[in-house]
Motif scaffolding. Structure first.
Motif, PDB file in Angstrom:
ATOM      1  N   ILE A 146       4.604 -54.381 107.308  1.00  0.00           N
ATOM      2  CA  ILE A 146       5.966 -53.915 107.567  1.00  0.00           C
ATOM      3  C   ILE A 146       6.643 -54.852 108.562  1.00  0.00           C
ATOM      4  N   ARG A 147       7.865 -55.247 108.236  1.00  0.00           N
ATOM      5  CA  ARG A 147       8.657 -56.101 109.120  1.00  0.00           C
ATOM      6  C   ARG A 147      10.073 -55.536 109.231  1.00  0.00           C
ATOM      7  N   ASN A 148      10.696 -55.686 110.402  1.00  0.00           N
ATOM      8  CA  ASN A 148      12.100 -55.341 110.627  1.00  0.00           C
ATOM      9  C   ASN A 148      12.440 -53.915 110.206  1.00  0.00           C
ATOM     10  N   ALA A 149      11.728 -52.969 110.750  1.00  0.00           N
ATOM     11  CA  ALA A 149      11.947 -51.562 110.405  1.00  0.00           C
ATOM     12  C   ALA A 149      11.664 -50.702 111.629  1.00  0.00           C
ATOM     13  N   ALA A 150      12.009 -49.446 111.531  1.00  0.00           N
ATOM     14  CA  ALA A 150      11.637 -48.466 112.545  1.00  0.00           C
ATOM     15  C   ALA A 150      10.366 -47.777 112.062  1.00  0.00           C
ATOM     16  N   ILE A 151       9.346 -47.805 112.869  1.00  0.00           N
ATOM     17  CA  ILE A 151       8.068 -47.193 112.508  1.00  0.00           C
ATOM     18  C   ILE A 151       7.902 -45.945 113.343  1.00  0.00           C
ATOM     19  N   MET A 152       7.809 -44.809 112.652  1.00  0.00           N
ATOM     20  CA  MET A 152       7.713 -43.516 113.326  1.00  0.00           C
ATOM     21  C   MET A 152       6.311 -42.950 113.207  1.00  0.00           C
ATOM     22  N   GLY A 153       5.945 -42.204 114.195  1.00  0.00           N
ATOM     23  CA  GLY A 153       4.668 -41.522 114.182  1.00  0.00           C
ATOM     24  C   GLY A 153       4.702 -40.396 115.199  1.00  0.00           C
ATOM     25  N   ASP A 154       3.765 -39.478 115.064  1.00  0.00           N
ATOM     26  CA  ASP A 154       3.711 -38.393 116.036  1.00  0.00           C
ATOM     27  C   ASP A 154       2.906 -38.830 117.256  1.00  0.00           C
ATOM     28  N   LYS A 155       2.630 -37.908 118.145  1.00  0.00           N
ATOM     29  CA  LYS A 155       1.951 -38.243 119.391  1.00  0.00           C
ATOM     30  C   LYS A 155       0.528 -38.737 119.173  1.00  0.00           C
ATOM     31  N   GLY A 156      -0.038 -38.482 118.007  1.00  0.00           N
ATOM     32  CA  GLY A 156      -1.377 -38.976 117.697  1.00  0.00           C
ATOM     33  C   GLY A 156      -1.423 -40.490 117.575  1.00  0.00           C
ATOM     34  N   ILE A 177       1.172 -41.148 132.389  1.00  0.00           N
ATOM     35  CA  ILE A 177       1.669 -41.293 133.753  1.00  0.00           C
ATOM     36  C   ILE A 177       3.096 -41.835 133.722  1.00  0.00           C
ATOM     37  N   VAL A 178       3.320 -42.870 132.914  1.00  0.00           N
ATOM     38  CA  VAL A 178       4.658 -43.437 132.748  1.00  0.00           C
ATOM     39  C   VAL A 178       5.204 -42.938 131.412  1.00  0.00           C
ATOM     40  N   PRO A 179       6.254 -42.122 131.427  1.00  0.00           N
ATOM     41  CA  PRO A 179       6.783 -41.585 130.167  1.00  0.00           C
ATOM     42  C   PRO A 179       7.333 -42.692 129.264  1.00  0.00           C
ATOM     43  N   ILE A 180       7.242 -42.479 127.970  1.00  0.00           N
ATOM     44  CA  ILE A 180       7.713 -43.429 126.965  1.00  0.00           C
ATOM     45  C   ILE A 180       9.066 -42.969 126.442  1.00  0.00           C
ATOM     46  N   GLU A 181      10.004 -43.875 126.414  1.00  0.00           N
ATOM     47  CA  GLU A 181      11.315 -43.586 125.840  1.00  0.00           C
ATOM     48  C   GLU A 181      11.286 -43.904 124.348  1.00  0.00           C
ATOM     49  N   HIS A 182      11.892 -43.046 123.551  1.00  0.00           N
ATOM     50  CA  HIS A 182      12.017 -43.287 122.115  1.00  0.00           C
ATOM     51  C   HIS A 182      13.350 -42.718 121.653  1.00  0.00           C
ATOM     52  N   ASP A 183      13.809 -43.164 120.514  1.00  0.00           N
ATOM     53  CA  ASP A 183      15.086 -42.728 119.955  1.00  0.00           C
ATOM     54  C   ASP A 183      14.920 -41.333 119.367  1.00  0.00           C
ATOM     55  N   LYS A 184      15.418 -40.333 120.068  1.00  0.00           N
ATOM     56  CA  LYS A 184      15.229 -38.939 119.628  1.00  0.00           C
ATOM     57  C   LYS A 184      15.987 -38.634 118.337  1.00  0.00           C
ATOM     58  N   GLU A 185      17.141 -39.249 118.147  1.00  0.00           N
ATOM     59  CA  GLU A 185      17.911 -39.026 116.911  1.00  0.00           C
ATOM     60  C   GLU A 185      17.195 -39.630 115.711  1.00  0.00           C
ATOM     61  N   LEU A 186      16.654 -40.821 115.876  1.00  0.00           N
ATOM     62  CA  LEU A 186      15.923 -41.461 114.791  1.00  0.00           C
ATOM     63  C   LEU A 186      14.619 -40.720 114.504  1.00  0.00           C
ATOM     64  N   TYR A 187      14.005 -40.156 115.544  1.00  0.00           N
ATOM     65  CA  TYR A 187      12.751 -39.430 115.378  1.00  0.00           C
ATOM     66  C   TYR A 187      12.920 -38.170 114.526  1.00  0.00           C
ATOM     67  N   LYS A 188      14.139 -37.653 114.450  1.00  0.00           N
ATOM     68  CA  LYS A 188      14.381 -36.467 113.629  1.00  0.00           C
ATOM     69  C   LYS A 188      14.124 -36.733 112.151  1.00  0.00           C
ATOM     70  N   ALA A 189      14.166 -37.985 111.737  1.00  0.00           N
ATOM     71  CA  ALA A 189      13.900 -38.328 110.340  1.00  0.00           C
ATOM     72  C   ALA A 189      12.413 -38.266 110.009  1.00  0.00           C
ATOM     73  N   ARG A 190      11.570 -38.029 110.997  1.00  0.00           N
ATOM     74  CA  ARG A 190      10.134 -37.953 110.747  1.00  0.00           C
ATOM     75  C   ARG A 190       9.761 -36.728 109.914  1.00  0.00           C
ATOM     76  N   HIS A 191      10.705 -35.818 109.746  1.00  0.00           N
ATOM     77  CA  HIS A 191      10.429 -34.654 108.917  1.00  0.00           C
ATOM     78  C   HIS A 191      10.122 -35.049 107.471  1.00  0.00           C
ATOM     79  N   LEU A 192      10.534 -36.255 107.063  1.00  0.00           N
ATOM     80  CA  LEU A 192      10.280 -36.701 105.690  1.00  0.00           C
ATOM     81  C   LEU A 192       8.790 -36.778 105.379  1.00  0.00           C
ATOM     82  N   ILE A 193       7.987 -37.222 106.333  1.00  0.00           N
ATOM     83  CA  ILE A 193       6.545 -37.287 106.091  1.00  0.00           C
ATOM     84  C   ILE A 193       5.947 -35.888 106.046  1.00  0.00           C
ATOM     85  N   GLU A 194       6.470 -34.988 106.868  1.00  0.00           N
ATOM     86  CA  GLU A 194       5.978 -33.607 106.836  1.00  0.00           C
ATOM     87  C   GLU A 194       6.341 -32.947 105.508  1.00  0.00           C
TER      88      GLU A 194
END
Length: 129
Positions: free
Chosen positions: A39-49, A75-92
């Motif tokens: 995969i190149r030049n894309a947004a790669i989504m995954g859950d906390k696992g 310890i250091v929180p990770i920032e991620h795009d919350k709006e883009l993460y909403k599209a993760r429902h497609l895998i579910e």
């Protein structure tokens, strides 16, 4: 064994692109690099696992954007795009659709080859709908 863990990669429409079947007692992160290697030049989504600094650097080296929330014990929180993460429902949704195939959810096939073949067949059927 009889408890496989299936890792799917879907596109922006929820169609299966690639899958890997691994042992059920293995962590999700172990199959992630081989799943996303092309995969190149894309947004790669995954859950906390899939939360790992090593995986995030691999994703960034592929000119992709990691959209993976951090685990709660970081310890250091990770920032991620919350709006883009909403599209993760497609895998579910894809997993919910694939479980309509009785042969998959009840694991009638005892060999990995037959089980993986039917997973590919079910993914193709869902793609054609």
């Amino acid at each position: 064994g009889l408890t496989p863990k299936v890792h799917f990669m879907v596109d922006a429409l929820g169609n299966a692109l690639k899958f890997i079947v691994g042992p059920g007692n293995e962590s999700d992160i172990n199959k992630a690099k081989s799943l996303i290697q092309d995969i190149r030049n894309a947004a790669i989504m995954g859950d906390k696992g899939y939360d790992s600094d090593d995986l995030r650097s691999t994703i960034k080296n592929q000119n992709c954007e990691p959209v993976i929330p951090g685990r709660s014990n970081r310890i250091v929180p990770i920032e991620h795009d919350k709006e883009l993460y909403k599209a993760r429902h497609l895998i579910e949704f894809f997993f919910a659709k694939i479980k309509n195939f009785r042969r998959i959810f009840s694991r009638f096939d005892k060999s990995l080859r037959n089980y993986a073949s039917f997973l590919a067949f079910a993914g193709a059927i869902l793609w054609l709908r």
